[in-house]
Design a protein around this motif. Sequence first.
Motif, PDB file in Angstrom:
ATOM      1  N   LYS A  58       0.843  -1.190   0.000  1.00 43.60           N
ATOM      2  CA  LYS A  58       0.000   0.000   0.000  1.00 43.60           C
ATOM      3  C   LYS A  58       0.879   1.241   0.000  1.00 43.60           C
ATOM      4  N   LEU A  59       0.472   2.245  -0.763  1.00 42.54           N
ATOM      5  CA  LEU A  59       1.186   3.518  -0.817  1.00 42.54           C
ATOM      6  C   LEU A  59       0.154   4.634  -0.781  1.00 42.54           C
ATOM      7  N   VAL A  60       0.201   5.422   0.286  1.00 45.92           N
ATOM      8  CA  VAL A  60      -0.741   6.531   0.461  1.00 45.92           C
ATOM      9  C   VAL A  60       0.052   7.824   0.562  1.00 45.92           C
ATOM     10  N   VAL A  61      -0.288   8.797  -0.298  1.00 43.53           N
ATOM     11  CA  VAL A  61       0.414  10.082  -0.336  1.00 43.53           C
ATOM     12  C   VAL A  61      -0.575  11.191  -0.031  1.00 43.53           C
ATOM     13  N   ASN A  62      -0.408  11.815   1.136  1.00 41.69           N
ATOM     14  CA  ASN A  62      -1.294  12.913   1.546  1.00 41.69           C
ATOM     15  C   ASN A  62      -2.767  12.532   1.397  1.00 41.69           C
ATOM     16  N   ASP A  63      -3.103  11.369   1.954  1.00 41.49           N
ATOM     17  CA  ASP A  63      -4.470  10.837   2.005  1.00 41.49           C
ATOM     18  C   ASP A  63      -5.001  10.336   0.657  1.00 41.49           C
ATOM     19  N   VAL A  64      -4.176  10.357  -0.378  1.00 44.65           N
ATOM     20  CA  VAL A  64      -4.573   9.829  -1.676  1.00 44.65           C
ATOM     21  C   VAL A  64      -3.915   8.460  -1.855  1.00 44.65           C
ATOM     22  N   VAL A  65      -4.707   7.460  -2.145  1.00 39.12           N
ATOM     23  CA  VAL A  65      -4.179   6.098  -2.315  1.00 39.12           C
ATOM     24  C   VAL A  65      -3.614   5.953  -3.719  1.00 39.12           C
ATOM     25  N   TRP A  66      -2.292   5.792  -3.807  1.00 39.80           N
ATOM     26  CA  TRP A  66      -1.638   5.549  -5.093  1.00 39.80           C
ATOM     27  C   TRP A  66      -1.608   4.056  -5.411  1.00 39.80           C
ATOM     28  N   LEU A  67      -1.530   3.264  -4.350  1.00 39.83           N
ATOM     29  CA  LEU A  67      -1.420   1.813  -4.525  1.00 39.83           C
ATOM     30  C   LEU A  67      -2.077   1.103  -3.358  1.00 39.83           C
ATOM     31  N   ASP A  68      -2.888   0.125  -3.659  1.00 37.46           N
ATOM     32  CA  ASP A  68      -3.446  -0.758  -2.631  1.00 37.46           C
ATOM     33  C   ASP A  68      -3.762  -2.081  -3.324  1.00 37.46           C
ATOM     34  N   THR A  69      -2.848  -3.022  -3.215  1.00 32.27           N
ATOM     35  CA  THR A  69      -3.008  -4.277  -3.950  1.00 32.27           C
ATOM     36  C   THR A  69      -4.230  -5.057  -3.483  1.00 32.27           C
ATOM     37  N   SER A  70      -4.638  -4.879  -2.232  1.00 35.22           N
ATOM     38  CA  SER A  70      -5.804  -5.609  -1.728  1.00 35.22           C
ATOM     39  C   SER A  70      -7.088  -5.138  -2.407  1.00 35.22           C
ATOM     40  N   LYS A  71      -7.085  -3.892  -2.898  1.00 35.89           N
ATOM     41  CA  LYS A  71      -8.261  -3.344  -3.584  1.00 35.89           C
ATOM     42  C   LYS A  71      -8.005  -3.158  -5.079  1.00 35.89           C
ATOM     43  N   LYS A  72      -6.881  -3.697  -5.542  1.00 30.33           N
ATOM     44  CA  LYS A  72      -6.489  -3.615  -6.948  1.00 30.33           C
ATOM     45  C   LYS A  72      -6.395  -2.168  -7.450  1.00 30.33           C
ATOM     46  N   THR A  73      -5.968  -1.291  -6.549  1.00 25.81           N
ATOM     47  CA  THR A  73      -5.713   0.111  -6.906  1.00 25.81           C
ATOM     48  C   THR A  73      -4.241   0.269  -7.219  1.00 25.81           C
ATOM     49  N   ASN A  74      -3.922   0.810  -8.390  1.00 26.76           N
ATOM     50  CA  ASN A  74      -2.521   0.989  -8.784  1.00 26.76           C
ATOM     51  C   ASN A  74      -2.446   2.089  -9.841  1.00 26.76           C
ATOM     52  N   LEU A  75      -2.224   3.316  -9.398  1.00 26.15           N
ATOM     53  CA  LEU A  75      -2.160   4.434 -10.329  1.00 26.15           C
ATOM     54  C   LEU A  75      -0.981   4.264 -11.280  1.00 26.15           C
ATOM     55  N   LYS A  76      -1.182   4.636 -12.528  1.00 24.07           N
ATOM     56  CA  LYS A  76      -0.112   4.590 -13.512  1.00 24.07           C
ATOM     57  C   LYS A  76       0.948   5.633 -13.168  1.00 24.07           C
ATOM     58  N   PRO A  77       2.203   5.442 -13.632  1.00 26.12           N
ATOM     59  CA  PRO A  77       3.260   6.414 -13.319  1.00 26.12           C
ATOM     60  C   PRO A  77       2.881   7.853 -13.644  1.00 26.12           C
ATOM     61  N   GLN A  78       2.212   8.071 -14.783  1.00 27.59           N
ATOM     62  CA  GLN A  78       1.857   9.431 -15.180  1.00 27.59           C
ATOM     63  C   GLN A  78       0.736  10.015 -14.329  1.00 27.59           C
ATOM     64  N   GLN A  79       0.063   9.168 -13.553  1.00 26.72           N
ATOM     65  CA  GLN A  79      -0.989   9.653 -12.654  1.00 26.72           C
ATOM     66  C   GLN A  79      -0.441   9.989 -11.268  1.00 26.72           C
ATOM     67  N   ARG A  80       0.795   9.641 -11.013  1.00 25.78           N
ATOM     68  CA  ARG A  80       1.412   9.898  -9.711  1.00 25.78           C
ATOM     69  C   ARG A  80       2.169  11.226  -9.780  1.00 25.78           C
ATOM     70  N   LYS A  81       1.878  12.104  -8.857  1.00 27.57           N
ATOM     71  CA  LYS A  81       2.452  13.447  -8.901  1.00 27.57           C
ATOM     72  C   LYS A  81       3.864  13.414  -8.314  1.00 27.57           C
ATOM     73  N   LEU A  82       4.801  12.984  -9.138  1.00 27.23           N
ATOM     74  CA  LEU A  82       6.183  12.899  -8.677  1.00 27.23           C
ATOM     75  C   LEU A  82       7.149  13.206  -9.818  1.00 27.23           C
ATOM     76  N   GLY A  83       8.368  13.544  -9.439  1.00 31.00           N
ATOM     77  CA  GLY A  83       9.455  13.723 -10.394  1.00 31.00           C
ATOM     78  C   GLY A  83      10.532  12.705 -10.100  1.00 31.00           C
ATOM     79  N   PHE A  84      11.188  12.204 -11.152  1.00 30.48           N
ATOM     80  CA  PHE A  84      12.184  11.145 -10.990  1.00 30.48           C
ATOM     81  C   PHE A  84      13.443  11.565 -11.750  1.00 30.48           C
TER      82      PHE A  84
END
Length: 291
Positions: A58-84
């Motif tokens: 599970k990955l939660v960023v500022n109350d927004v769930v980016w990933l939760d495998t138990s609920k099959k939630t998995n935002l695509k890279p372009q949907q995640r507000k990050l820089g790499f």
Amino acid sequence: MIQLLLHKKLHTAKGMMPLDIDLAITPGEFVTLYGASGAGKTSTLRMISGLLTPDNGKLVVNDVVWLDTSKKTNLKPQQRKLGFVFQDYALFPNMSVLKNLEYALEKHQDNSIITELIDMMELGELQHQKPSTLSGGQQQRVALARALVQQPEILLLDEPLSALDTKMRIKLQDYILKVHQKYKLTTILVSHNIGEIIKLSDRVCLLEQGKIIKSGIPSTIFATHQMSAKFQFTGEVLSIQKEEVVFIVTVLIGTNVVKVIAQESEIANLTTGDTVIVASKAFNPVIQKVL
């Protein structure tokens, strides 16, 4: 708050290794992942970015769930507000500096951020040049600027300075600190350079065989014992010479070479190439090896 619970079986040179990361990061914090090659540092960044999917977690960023495998939630890279930012820059070779930055703009995004970043990263004279004409340090400044175009919540840095010489590395460290503070970023760095980690990080997490075994303030984590001092610098031992009853330890601190008078007990476990902390207590320099 950023909450990471990530689990994945990784194939390594030594066989299968379970990666098990349980980490909470405060918004605005600068955290570094440190450990031997193959410990799982880059894989952790890739899972945060969405480039690698964990087996469960599970990955939660500022109350927004980016990933939760138990609920099959998995935002695509372009949907995640990050820089790499990667070690190898990953710039488009056929585009100018300006075009590389503009390419990162989101649809309908105000392009005034481009002008701001060009000014902040001192890229004005380079903006119409292509990456092949730039030095490594200049290319990395462009890569850092591009990662900030979409004003990310998280900045991921995967050993971005390891290929640079000492002088350029120090300058880029200053740029990273500047943008981290200016844009109030949450930054996660992977680095093997202890001096760099101490300079940049609020906290360092030591990874070993896929698990965080220790976490804390860098100067405390890396020091072999606690030191209270007016100032502390991290450097590399260049030489150790005996002068009558004392030893002269020559240390490279940044781009400066300093000589420290040490007692035999202080140099007992030191060898050329070791990373050390040089500190001052009441004007008496103290030298200590770091882990």
